[in-house]
Design a protein around this motif. Structure first.
Motif, PDB file in Angstrom:
ATOM      1  N   LYS A   1      -1.530  11.259   5.306  1.00  0.00           N
ATOM      2  CA  LYS A   1      -1.921  12.621   5.672  1.00  0.00           C
ATOM      3  C   LYS A   1      -1.525  13.562   4.544  1.00  0.00           C
ATOM      4  CE  LYS A   1       2.465  13.821   7.728  1.00  0.00           C
ATOM      5  NZ  LYS A   1       3.165  14.511   8.758  1.00  0.00           N
ATOM      6  N   CYS A   2      -2.093  14.724   4.546  1.00  0.00           N
ATOM      7  CA  CYS A   2      -1.676  15.782   3.637  1.00  0.00           C
ATOM      8  C   CYS A   2      -0.614  16.596   4.371  1.00  0.00           C
ATOM      9  CB  CYS A   2      -2.850  16.676   3.261  1.00  0.00           C
ATOM     10  SG  CYS A   2      -4.037  15.850   2.189  1.00  0.00           S
ATOM     11  N   GLY A   3       0.550  16.729   3.765  1.00  0.00           N
ATOM     12  CA  GLY A   3       1.631  17.455   4.407  1.00  0.00           C
ATOM     13  C   GLY A   3       2.765  17.707   3.440  1.00  0.00           C
ATOM     14  N   LYS A   4       3.870  18.195   3.971  1.00  0.00           N
ATOM     15  CA  LYS A   4       5.050  18.479   3.161  1.00  0.00           C
ATOM     16  C   LYS A   4       5.709  17.162   2.750  1.00  0.00           C
ATOM     17  CE  LYS A   4       4.653  22.902   4.142  1.00  0.00           C
ATOM     18  NZ  LYS A   4       3.230  23.037   4.190  1.00  0.00           N
TER      19      LYS A   4
ATOM     20  N   THR B   1       0.855  -1.184   0.000  1.00  0.00           N
ATOM     21  CA  THR B   1       0.000   0.000   0.000  1.00  0.00           C
ATOM     22  C   THR B   1       0.894   1.239   0.000  1.00  0.00           C
ATOM     23  OG1 THR B   1      -0.163  -0.088   2.406  1.00  0.00           O
ATOM     24  CG2 THR B   1      -1.970  -1.064   1.166  1.00  0.00           C
ATOM     25  N   ILE B   2       0.470   2.240  -0.738  1.00  0.00           N
ATOM     26  CA  ILE B   2       1.161   3.524  -0.796  1.00  0.00           C
ATOM     27  C   ILE B   2       0.150   4.616  -0.471  1.00  0.00           C
ATOM     28  CG2 ILE B   2       2.841   2.742  -2.512  1.00  0.00           C
ATOM     29  CD1 ILE B   2       1.179   4.339  -4.603  1.00  0.00           C
ATOM     30  N   CYS B   3       0.621   5.808  -0.213  1.00  0.00           N
ATOM     31  CA  CYS B   3      -0.267   6.949  -0.007  1.00  0.00           C
ATOM     32  C   CYS B   3      -0.545   7.600  -1.350  1.00  0.00           C
ATOM     33  CB  CYS B   3       0.364   7.954   0.948  1.00  0.00           C
ATOM     34  SG  CYS B   3       0.451   7.343   2.643  1.00  0.00           S
TER      35      CYS B   3
ATOM     36  N   TYR C   1       3.022   9.756   3.842  1.00  0.00           N
ATOM     37  CA  TYR C   1       2.870   8.811   4.950  1.00  0.00           C
ATOM     38  C   TYR C   1       2.679   9.511   6.290  1.00  0.00           C
ATOM     39  CZ  TYR C   1       4.816   5.437   1.653  1.00  0.00           C
ATOM     40  OH  TYR C   1       5.032   4.645   0.570  1.00  0.00           O
ATOM     41  N   LYS C   2       1.695   9.046   7.042  1.00  0.00           N
ATOM     42  CA  LYS C   2       1.543   9.450   8.443  1.00  0.00           C
ATOM     43  C   LYS C   2       2.180   8.368   9.305  1.00  0.00           C
ATOM     44  CE  LYS C   2      -1.938  10.803  11.832  1.00  0.00           C
ATOM     45  NZ  LYS C   2      -3.379  11.013  12.031  1.00  0.00           N
ATOM     46  N   GLU C   3       1.822   7.112   9.027  1.00  0.00           N
ATOM     47  CA  GLU C   3       2.429   5.955   9.675  1.00  0.00           C
ATOM     48  C   GLU C   3       2.785   4.947   8.602  1.00  0.00           C
ATOM     49  OE1 GLU C   3       0.601   4.797  13.757  1.00  0.00           O
ATOM     50  OE2 GLU C   3      -1.041   5.347  12.403  1.00  0.00           O
ATOM     51  N   MET C   4       3.956   4.318   8.752  1.00  0.00           N
ATOM     52  CA  MET C   4       4.353   3.282   7.801  1.00  0.00           C
ATOM     53  C   MET C   4       5.218   2.252   8.507  1.00  0.00           C
ATOM     54  SD  MET C   4       7.222   4.967   5.395  1.00  0.00           S
ATOM     55  CE  MET C   4       8.514   5.969   6.074  1.00  0.00           C
TER      56      MET C   4
ATOM     57  N   TYR D   1      17.443  -9.902  -0.785  1.00  0.00           N
ATOM     58  CA  TYR D   1      16.364  -9.255  -0.037  1.00  0.00           C
ATOM     59  C   TYR D   1      16.073  -7.859  -0.573  1.00  0.00           C
ATOM     60  CZ  TYR D   1      17.328 -13.025   3.186  1.00  0.00           C
ATOM     61  OH  TYR D   1      17.534 -14.251   3.735  1.00  0.00           O
ATOM     62  N   TYR D   2      14.782  -7.482  -0.484  1.00  0.00           N
ATOM     63  CA  TYR D   2      14.349  -6.139  -0.880  1.00  0.00           C
ATOM     64  C   TYR D   2      13.386  -5.625   0.190  1.00  0.00           C
ATOM     65  CZ  TYR D   2      12.269  -2.326  -3.479  1.00  0.00           C
ATOM     66  OH  TYR D   2      11.835  -1.087  -3.874  1.00  0.00           O
ATOM     67  N   SER D   3      13.686  -4.477   0.772  1.00  0.00           N
ATOM     68  CA  SER D   3      12.810  -3.861   1.778  1.00  0.00           C
ATOM     69  C   SER D   3      12.008  -2.742   1.131  1.00  0.00           C
ATOM     70  CB  SER D   3      13.629  -3.305   2.939  1.00  0.00           C
ATOM     71  OG  SER D   3      14.245  -4.357   3.634  1.00  0.00           O
ATOM     72  N   TYR D   4      10.747  -2.644   1.515  1.00  0.00           N
ATOM     73  CA  TYR D   4       9.845  -1.659   0.918  1.00  0.00           C
ATOM     74  C   TYR D   4       8.878  -1.120   1.980  1.00  0.00           C
ATOM     75  CZ  TYR D   4       6.795  -5.735   0.884  1.00  0.00           C
ATOM     76  OH  TYR D   4       6.059  -6.839   1.254  1.00  0.00           O
ATOM     77  N   PRO D   5       8.411   0.123   1.799  1.00  0.00           N
ATOM     78  CA  PRO D   5       7.484   0.709   2.773  1.00  0.00           C
ATOM     79  C   PRO D   5       6.048   0.236   2.540  1.00  0.00           C
ATOM     80  CG  PRO D   5       7.981   2.297   1.079  1.00  0.00           C
ATOM     81  CD  PRO D   5       8.821   1.080   0.780  1.00  0.00           C
ATOM     82  N   VAL D   6       5.312   0.145   3.638  1.00  0.00           N
ATOM     83  CA  VAL D   6       3.888  -0.181   3.601  1.00  0.00           C
ATOM     84  C   VAL D   6       3.157   0.944   4.330  1.00  0.00           C
ATOM     85  CG1 VAL D   6       2.102  -1.827   4.288  1.00  0.00           C
ATOM     86  CG2 VAL D   6       4.380  -2.652   3.629  1.00  0.00           C
TER      87      VAL D   6
END
Length: 134
Positions: A104-107, A45-47, A74-77, A94-99
């Protein structure tokens, strides 16, 4: 009818920023290494979405920080790690990726986000594909 229209307009202006359409969205990323035999398709999942922004006509009168646009970020990942199949022993498989857990809306923070609008390359595989479901 007229009071309803005025109240609706005031409500929209007041709460429009909080009702943005920025949320976690399903996304598939394709990962491959030159040394490995397969391309890995990872469901994560992405924002993504719309954040309310304002373009000021008085750009010369405002500070630069007041002109930056909000993005869906991202607010929390959390990070997960996948194993790319078909790699030789001397290669790190190995490959690490964000979930995205919440958004949130932000910078835009370049520590963990790509803040460029154009993509460098398309998201596809050049090798046989394996699906990773985590």
């Amino acid at each position: 009818m007229r009071p309803f229209f005025v109240m609706s307009l005031l409500f929209g202006l007041t709460f429009g920023q909080t009702a943005s359409l920025c949320a976690p969205s399903e996304y598939t990323i394709h990962v491959e290494k030159r040394e490995c035999a397969y391309c890995l398709a990872i469901n994560t999942t992405i924002c993504a979405g719309f954040c309310m922004t304002r373009d000021s006509n008085g750009k010369k009168l405002l500070l630069k920080s007041a002109l930056s646009q909000n993005v869906c970020t991202y607010k929390e990942m959390s990070y997960q790690t996948a194993l790319i199949p078909g790699c030789p022993h001397h290669t790190v498989p190995y490959y690490s990726y964000p979930v995205a857990l919440s958004c949130k809306c932000g910078k835009c923070n370049t520590d963990y986000s790509d803040c460029v609008r154009e993509r460098v390359r398309t998201n596809y595989c050049t090798k046989p594909q394996k699906l990773c479901t985590m």
